[in-house]
Design an enzyme around this catalytic site. Structure first.
Site, PDB file in Angstrom:
ATOM      1  N   VAL A  72      50.695  37.533  47.634  1.00  0.00           N
ATOM      2  CA  VAL A  72      51.615  37.090  46.567  1.00  0.00           C
ATOM      3  C   VAL A  72      52.839  37.999  46.450  1.00  0.00           C
ATOM      4  CG1 VAL A  72      49.877  35.873  45.199  1.00  0.00           C
ATOM      5  CG2 VAL A  72      50.308  38.308  44.760  1.00  0.00           C
ATOM      6  N   SER A 151      45.245  40.795  30.772  1.00  0.00           N
ATOM      7  CA  SER A 151      44.177  41.779  30.605  1.00  0.00           C
ATOM      8  C   SER A 151      44.207  42.232  29.147  1.00  0.00           C
ATOM      9  CB  SER A 151      44.456  42.987  31.515  1.00  0.00           C
ATOM     10  OG  SER A 151      43.609  44.071  31.198  1.00  0.00           O
ATOM     11  N   TYR A 164      50.186  49.446  35.284  1.00  0.00           N
ATOM     12  CA  TYR A 164      49.317  48.275  35.095  1.00  0.00           C
ATOM     13  C   TYR A 164      49.518  47.694  33.695  1.00  0.00           C
ATOM     14  CZ  TYR A 164      44.897  45.569  35.236  1.00  0.00           C
ATOM     15  OH  TYR A 164      43.944  44.564  35.215  1.00  0.00           O
ATOM     16  N   LYS A 168      50.869  43.948  32.779  1.00  0.00           N
ATOM     17  CA  LYS A 168      50.018  42.988  32.063  1.00  0.00           C
ATOM     18  C   LYS A 168      50.647  42.562  30.728  1.00  0.00           C
ATOM     19  CE  LYS A 168      46.595  42.459  34.997  1.00  0.00           C
ATOM     20  NZ  LYS A 168      46.426  41.156  35.673  1.00  0.00           N
TER      21      LYS A 168
HETATM   22  P1  NAD Z   1      38.881  41.752  42.428  1.00  0.00           P
HETATM   23  O1  NAD Z   1      39.336  43.001  43.086  1.00  0.00           O
HETATM   24  O2  NAD Z   1      37.457  41.366  42.533  1.00  0.00           O
HETATM   25  O3  NAD Z   1      39.773  40.529  42.914  1.00  0.00           O
HETATM   26  C1  NAD Z   1      41.157  40.612  43.058  1.00  0.00           C
HETATM   27  C2  NAD Z   1      41.585  39.792  44.261  1.00  0.00           C
HETATM   28  O4  NAD Z   1      43.013  39.827  44.360  1.00  0.00           O
HETATM   29  C3  NAD Z   1      41.018  40.346  45.583  1.00  0.00           C
HETATM   30  O5  NAD Z   1      40.391  39.321  46.333  1.00  0.00           O
HETATM   31  C4  NAD Z   1      42.267  40.876  46.301  1.00  0.00           C
HETATM   32  O6  NAD Z   1      42.202  40.755  47.711  1.00  0.00           O
HETATM   33  C5  NAD Z   1      43.340  39.962  45.722  1.00  0.00           C
HETATM   34  N1  NAD Z   1      44.676  40.532  45.886  1.00  0.00           N
HETATM   35  C6  NAD Z   1      45.083  41.809  45.683  1.00  0.00           C
HETATM   36  N2  NAD Z   1      46.378  41.945  45.991  1.00  0.00           N
HETATM   37  C7  NAD Z   1      46.802  40.720  46.419  1.00  0.00           C
HETATM   38  C8  NAD Z   1      48.032  40.211  46.889  1.00  0.00           C
HETATM   39  N3  NAD Z   1      49.101  41.010  47.029  1.00  0.00           N
HETATM   40  N4  NAD Z   1      48.111  38.901  47.230  1.00  0.00           N
HETATM   41  C9  NAD Z   1      47.040  38.097  47.112  1.00  0.00           C
HETATM   42  N5  NAD Z   1      45.829  38.520  46.697  1.00  0.00           N
HETATM   43  C10 NAD Z   1      45.721  39.812  46.353  1.00  0.00           C
HETATM   44  O7  NAD Z   1      39.325  41.950  40.903  1.00  0.00           O
HETATM   45  P2  NAD Z   1      39.167  41.045  39.601  1.00  0.00           P
HETATM   46  O8  NAD Z   1      38.620  41.935  38.578  1.00  0.00           O
HETATM   47  O9  NAD Z   1      38.498  39.752  39.885  1.00  0.00           O
HETATM   48  O10 NAD Z   1      40.704  40.814  39.236  1.00  0.00           O
HETATM   49  C11 NAD Z   1      41.260  39.531  38.994  1.00  0.00           C
HETATM   50  C12 NAD Z   1      42.350  39.664  37.949  1.00  0.00           C
HETATM   51  O11 NAD Z   1      41.771  40.051  36.697  1.00  0.00           O
HETATM   52  C13 NAD Z   1      43.412  40.713  38.251  1.00  0.00           C
HETATM   53  O12 NAD Z   1      44.699  40.228  37.889  1.00  0.00           O
HETATM   54  C14 NAD Z   1      43.017  41.875  37.355  1.00  0.00           C
HETATM   55  O13 NAD Z   1      44.113  42.699  37.041  1.00  0.00           O
HETATM   56  C15 NAD Z   1      42.481  41.144  36.157  1.00  0.00           C
HETATM   57  N6  NAD Z   1      41.594  41.887  35.260  1.00  0.00           N
HETATM   58  C16 NAD Z   1      40.433  42.449  35.712  1.00  0.00           C
HETATM   59  C17 NAD Z   1      39.577  43.084  34.798  1.00  0.00           C
HETATM   60  C18 NAD Z   1      38.222  43.650  35.196  1.00  0.00           C
HETATM   61  O14 NAD Z   1      37.594  44.327  34.365  1.00  0.00           O
HETATM   62  N7  NAD Z   1      37.727  43.414  36.382  1.00  0.00           N
HETATM   63  C19 NAD Z   1      39.955  43.171  33.448  1.00  0.00           C
HETATM   64  C20 NAD Z   1      41.154  42.616  33.045  1.00  0.00           C
HETATM   65  C21 NAD Z   1      41.961  41.971  33.948  1.00  0.00           C
END
Ligand code: NAD
Length: 260
Positions: A72, A151, A164, A168
């Site tokens: 992305v 988030s 971050y 967000k």
């Molecule tokens: P995750 O690491 O399991 O999944 C994230 C995915 O994004 C991975 O498959 C990774 O390869 C992909 N990714 C990273 N950079 C990329 C890029 N440049 N282009 C395309 N894909 C890319 O993490 P997650 O926890 O499932 O995160 C999903 C979303 O939720 C994110 O936006 C994260 O910031 C947000 N989030 C996560 C949490 C948490 O506690 N896990 C909390 C709040 C928000």
């Protein structure tokens, strides 16, 4: 079949949904859920293995999925990726901007500027690029849906996470601005703010730290599962959610409202 009495549909069957970062965590859970519900899912991620395994998982369960490797943060690759999705699945009805990385920095960090730029490049700028690139599809379908994953860091702030946190918060501003801009096309734009969720992003945190955080900071005293976020994304994508736009919804086990 029994006649349904409600006017608004609670089905995404046949809709085309594009999910970024769908190779892991919440993106994967969202892809599997939409496929279960009969949607045609464009599984996109920068990680080819993730794309292939989630696409295969959906296909072997009888669902419809098309895997597309998409970074992305690379604006040049967005056009070709969308073309592949349109040719393979059809017009895009639902866009889920989910891809993300964890990118923090101390305020006196020499690499602060680089970390800041990386956060915006992956976590914020692509959201608007993808919305604009999908705009004709979203207008054409008459009830386009955009769901942006922010988030609880979009609602507050923690130590050492400035890049971050800022990105967000930006996702929430973008969601509201786009909800206003696209309302005339009946496109809804909403943000989901996950709290602590068990994914590969949080797996590196030692289990005892996760437990302590969850017990102290969330009302439900536990981490959430990716599926619990996916279901909120699905709800916002339903035709029956047509009057919800510009909303910012925490899926955080009560983290942001908890005072004690
Ligand atoms: P995750 O690491 O399991 O999944 C994230 C995915 O994004 C991975 O498959 C990774 O390869 C992909 N990714 C990273 N950079 C990329 C890029 N440049 N282009 C395309 N894909 C890319 O993490 P997650 O926890 O499932 O995160 C999903 C979303 O939720 C994110 O936006 C994260 O910031 C947000 N989030 C996560 C949490 C948490 O506690 N896990 C909390 C709040 C928000």
């Amino acid at each position: 079949m029994t006649r349904r009495l409600s006017r608004l549909s609670r089905s995404v069957a046949g809709k085309v949904v594009l999910i970024t970062g769908a190779g892991s965590g919440m993106g994967r859970a969202t892809a599997l859920l939409f496929a279960d519900e009969g949607a045609k899912v464009a599984v996109t991620d920068v990680d080819r293995d993730g794309v292939e395994s989630v696409t295969a998982e959906i296909s072997s369960a009888g669902g419809t999925a098309l895997g597309v490797v998409l970074d992305v943060a690379d604006p040049a690759s967005i056009g070709a990726a969308l073309k592949t999705v349109r040719e393979g699945l059809g017009r895009i009805d639902v866009l889920v901007n989910n891809a993300g990385i964890s990118v923090g920095a101390e305020i006196d960090d020499e690499e602060f500027d680089d970390r800041w730029q990386l956060a915006l490049d992956v976590l914020l700028t692509p959201h608007q690029r993808l919305i604009r690139a999908c705009l004709d599809d979203l207008i054409d379908c008459g009830e386009g849906r955009v769901i942006n994953i922010s988030s609880t860091e979009g609602l507050g702030a923690s130590r050492s996470t400035t890049p971050y946190t800022v990105a967000k918060h930006g996702v929430i501003g973008l969601t509201r601005a786009m909800a206003i801009a696209l309302a005339k096309h009946s496109i809804t734009v909403n943000a989901v703010c996950p709290g602590p969720i068990l994914t590969s992003m949080t797996q590196a945190i030692p289990a005892e730290h996760r437990d302590t955080f969850a017990r102290r900071r969330t009302a439900l005293r536990r981490y959430g599962d990716p599926e619990e976020v996916a279901h909120m994304v699905l709800n916002l994508a339903l035709p029956s959610s047509s009057y919800v736009t510009g909303a910012v919804i925490a899926v955080d086990g009560g983290q942001t409202m908890k005072n004690d």
